[in-house]
Design a protein around this motif. Structure first.
Motif, PDB file in Angstrom:
ATOM      1  N   ALA A   3      -2.529  11.368  22.849  1.00 21.46           N
ATOM      2  CA  ALA A   3      -1.331  10.564  23.034  1.00 21.46           C
ATOM      3  C   ALA A   3      -1.732   9.109  23.247  1.00 21.46           C
ATOM      4  CB  ALA A   3      -0.528  11.079  24.228  1.00 21.46           C
ATOM      5  N   GLY A   4      -1.001   8.221  22.611  1.00 16.05           N
ATOM      6  CA  GLY A   4      -1.301   6.796  22.682  1.00 16.05           C
ATOM      7  C   GLY A   4      -2.031   6.281  21.457  1.00 16.05           C
ATOM      8  N   ALA A   5      -2.632   7.184  20.674  1.00 14.58           N
ATOM      9  CA  ALA A   5      -3.357   6.775  19.467  1.00 14.58           C
ATOM     10  C   ALA A   5      -2.378   6.220  18.439  1.00 14.58           C
ATOM     11  CB  ALA A   5      -4.115   7.962  18.877  1.00 14.58           C
ATOM     12  N   ARG A   6      -2.863   5.279  17.658  1.00 14.45           N
ATOM     13  CA  ARG A   6      -2.080   4.769  16.535  1.00 14.45           C
ATOM     14  C   ARG A   6      -2.687   5.334  15.266  1.00 14.45           C
ATOM     15  NH1 ARG A   6      -0.241  -0.922  16.222  1.00 14.45           N
ATOM     16  NH2 ARG A   6      -1.949  -0.927  14.784  1.00 14.45           N
ATOM     17  N   ILE A   7      -1.813   5.810  14.379  1.00 12.34           N
ATOM     18  CA  ILE A   7      -2.272   6.426  13.142  1.00 12.34           C
ATOM     19  C   ILE A   7      -1.522   5.843  11.955  1.00 12.34           C
ATOM     20  CG2 ILE A   7      -2.865   8.591  14.299  1.00 12.34           C
ATOM     21  CD1 ILE A   7      -0.311   9.782  12.933  1.00 12.34           C
ATOM     22  N   ARG A   8      -2.090   6.066  10.781  1.00 16.87           N
ATOM     23  CA  ARG A   8      -1.428   5.713   9.521  1.00 16.87           C
ATOM     24  C   ARG A   8      -1.103   7.026   8.838  1.00 16.87           C
ATOM     25  NH1 ARG A   8       0.776   1.207   7.757  1.00 16.87           N
ATOM     26  NH2 ARG A   8       0.588   0.887   5.536  1.00 16.87           N
ATOM     27  N   SER A  20       1.686  19.038  20.835  1.00 18.27           N
ATOM     28  CA  SER A  20       2.088  20.379  21.259  1.00 18.27           C
ATOM     29  C   SER A  20       1.244  21.377  20.487  1.00 18.27           C
ATOM     30  CB  SER A  20       3.593  20.595  21.043  1.00 18.27           C
ATOM     31  OG  SER A  20       3.937  20.467  19.683  1.00 18.27           O
ATOM     32  N   ARG A  21       1.545  22.634  20.584  1.00 16.25           N
ATOM     33  CA  ARG A  21       0.691  23.658  19.967  1.00 16.25           C
ATOM     34  C   ARG A  21       0.365  23.369  18.510  1.00 16.25           C
ATOM     35  NH1 ARG A  21       1.469  29.399  22.441  1.00 16.25           N
ATOM     36  NH2 ARG A  21       2.051  28.807  24.548  1.00 16.25           N
ATOM     37  N   GLN A  22       1.368  23.172  17.691  1.00 16.35           N
ATOM     38  CA  GLN A  22       1.143  22.971  16.253  1.00 16.35           C
ATOM     39  C   GLN A  22       1.612  21.621  15.752  1.00 16.35           C
ATOM     40  OE1 GLN A  22      -0.498  25.136  14.293  1.00 16.35           O
ATOM     41  NE2 GLN A  22      -0.804  26.464  16.042  1.00 16.35           N
ATOM     42  N   ASP A  23       2.318  20.853  16.588  1.00 11.35           N
ATOM     43  CA  ASP A  23       2.933  19.613  16.128  1.00 11.35           C
ATOM     44  C   ASP A  23       2.362  18.386  16.814  1.00 11.35           C
ATOM     45  OD1 ASP A  23       4.716  21.008  14.472  1.00 11.35           O
ATOM     46  OD2 ASP A  23       6.174  21.233  16.093  1.00 11.35           O
ATOM     47  N   ILE A  24       2.387  17.296  16.071  1.00  7.36           N
ATOM     48  CA  ILE A  24       2.046  15.981  16.592  1.00  7.36           C
ATOM     49  C   ILE A  24       3.366  15.209  16.643  1.00  7.36           C
ATOM     50  CG2 ILE A  24       0.634  13.919  16.276  1.00  7.36           C
ATOM     51  CD1 ILE A  24      -1.079  16.469  16.405  1.00  7.36           C
ATOM     52  N   HIS A  25       3.735  14.704  17.792  1.00 11.42           N
ATOM     53  CA  HIS A  25       4.986  13.972  17.958  1.00 11.42           C
ATOM     54  C   HIS A  25       4.706  12.479  17.821  1.00 11.42           C
ATOM     55  CE1 HIS A  25       7.186  17.543  19.398  1.00 11.42           C
ATOM     56  NE2 HIS A  25       5.965  17.913  19.752  1.00 11.42           N
ATOM     57  N   LEU A  26       5.427  11.852  16.883  1.00 10.61           N
ATOM     58  CA  LEU A  26       5.176  10.464  16.512  1.00 10.61           C
ATOM     59  C   LEU A  26       6.401   9.602  16.736  1.00 10.61           C
ATOM     60  CD1 LEU A  26       3.613  11.236  13.018  1.00 10.61           C
ATOM     61  CD2 LEU A  26       2.377  10.895  15.163  1.00 10.61           C
ATOM     62  N   VAL A  27       6.149   8.299  17.009  1.00 12.76           N
ATOM     63  CA  VAL A  27       7.205   7.294  17.043  1.00 12.76           C
ATOM     64  C   VAL A  27       6.796   6.204  16.066  1.00 12.76           C
ATOM     65  CG1 VAL A  27       8.345   5.525  18.438  1.00 12.76           C
ATOM     66  CG2 VAL A  27       7.915   7.768  19.402  1.00 12.76           C
ATOM     67  N   GLY A  28       7.736   5.841  15.184  1.00 12.76           N
ATOM     68  CA  GLY A  28       7.474   4.835  14.169  1.00 12.76           C
ATOM     69  C   GLY A  28       7.822   3.432  14.630  1.00 12.76           C
ATOM     70  N   PRO A  29       7.590   2.449  13.765  1.00 15.35           N
ATOM     71  CA  PRO A  29       7.832   1.053  14.124  1.00 15.35           C
ATOM     72  C   PRO A  29       9.302   0.738  14.406  1.00 15.35           C
ATOM     73  CG  PRO A  29       7.274   1.263  11.796  1.00 15.35           C
ATOM     74  CD  PRO A  29       7.086   2.611  12.418  1.00 15.35           C
ATOM     75  N   ASP A  30      10.198   1.546  13.886  1.00 14.56           N
ATOM     76  CA  ASP A  30      11.628   1.319  14.122  1.00 14.56           C
ATOM     77  C   ASP A  30      12.125   2.054  15.362  1.00 14.56           C
ATOM     78  OD1 ASP A  30      11.577   3.948  13.282  1.00 14.56           O
ATOM     79  OD2 ASP A  30      13.040   3.693  11.679  1.00 14.56           O
ATOM     80  N   ALA A  35       8.419  15.066  14.705  1.00  5.81           N
ATOM     81  CA  ALA A  35       7.322  15.988  14.981  1.00  5.81           C
ATOM     82  C   ALA A  35       6.792  16.466  13.637  1.00  5.81           C
ATOM     83  CB  ALA A  35       7.801  17.163  15.812  1.00  5.81           C
ATOM     84  N   VAL A  36       5.485  16.377  13.457  1.00  8.77           N
ATOM     85  CA  VAL A  36       4.855  16.734  12.192  1.00  8.77           C
ATOM     86  C   VAL A  36       3.830  17.832  12.462  1.00  8.77           C
ATOM     87  CG1 VAL A  36       3.458  15.854  10.272  1.00  8.77           C
ATOM     88  CG2 VAL A  36       5.104  14.354  11.387  1.00  8.77           C
ATOM     89  N   PRO A  37       3.859  18.919  11.689  1.00  7.66           N
ATOM     90  CA  PRO A  37       2.812  19.934  11.852  1.00  7.66           C
ATOM     91  C   PRO A  37       1.432  19.300  11.659  1.00  7.66           C
ATOM     92  CG  PRO A  37       4.563  20.744  10.421  1.00  7.66           C
ATOM     93  CD  PRO A  37       4.816  19.286  10.639  1.00  7.66           C
ATOM     94  N   ALA A  38       0.504  19.618  12.532  1.00  7.94           N
ATOM     95  CA  ALA A  38      -0.824  19.009  12.493  1.00  7.94           C
ATOM     96  C   ALA A  38      -1.490  19.165  11.130  1.00  7.94           C
ATOM     97  CB  ALA A  38      -1.704  19.605  13.587  1.00  7.94           C
ATOM     98  N   GLY A  39      -1.409  20.338  10.521  1.00  3.55           N
ATOM     99  CA  GLY A  39      -2.024  20.557   9.209  1.00  3.55           C
ATOM    100  C   GLY A  39      -1.443  19.657   8.140  1.00  3.55           C
ATOM    101  N   HIS A  40      -0.156  19.416   8.200  1.00  4.49           N
ATOM    102  CA  HIS A  40       0.516  18.536   7.239  1.00  4.49           C
ATOM    103  C   HIS A  40       0.049  17.095   7.431  1.00  4.49           C
ATOM    104  CE1 HIS A  40       3.723  17.373   4.501  1.00  4.49           C
ATOM    105  NE2 HIS A  40       4.092  16.439   5.369  1.00  4.49           N
ATOM    106  N   LEU A  41      -0.071  16.689   8.683  1.00  4.94           N
ATOM    107  CA  LEU A  41      -0.523  15.330   8.998  1.00  4.94           C
ATOM    108  C   LEU A  41      -1.940  15.103   8.473  1.00  4.94           C
ATOM    109  CD1 LEU A  41       0.184  12.747  10.806  1.00  4.94           C
ATOM    110  CD2 LEU A  41      -1.265  13.857  12.487  1.00  4.94           C
ATOM    111  N   PHE A  42      -2.854  16.023   8.801  1.00  3.57           N
ATOM    112  CA  PHE A  42      -4.259  15.855   8.414  1.00  3.57           C
ATOM    113  C   PHE A  42      -4.474  15.991   6.911  1.00  3.57           C
ATOM    114  CE2 PHE A  42      -4.998  17.608  12.875  1.00  3.57           C
ATOM    115  CZ  PHE A  42      -5.020  16.336  13.434  1.00  3.57           C
TER     116      PHE A  42
END
Length: 60
Positions: A3-8, A20-30, A35-42
């Motif tokens: 948490a706190g990391a910035r990603i592209r 969370s278990r399978q999801d990464i919760h993100l906030v965008g610039p707007d 919430a994005v499944p970790a496998g989909h993100l990577f």
């Protein structure tokens, strides 16, 4: 990643707000979030952690 990391992801810079278990919760610039499944993100070809050190080449 934590948490706190910035990603592209999908051509947008996001901040990781929770893991969370399978999801990464993100906030965008707007300010919008998702919430994005970790496998989909990577699997995204443009995914990167901003500010992460690049792996060093192993000497031969």
């Amino acid at each position: 990643m934590k948490a706190g990391a910035r990603i592209r992801f999908r051509g947008v810079t996001w901040q990781v707000v929770a893991l969370s278990r399978q999801d990464i919760h993100l906030v965008g610039p707007d300010g919008g979030g998702q919430a994005v499944p970790a496998g989909h993100l990577f699997a995204d070809p443009g995914f990167t952690v901003i500010g992460a050190e690049a792996p060093q080449a192993t000497p031969q």
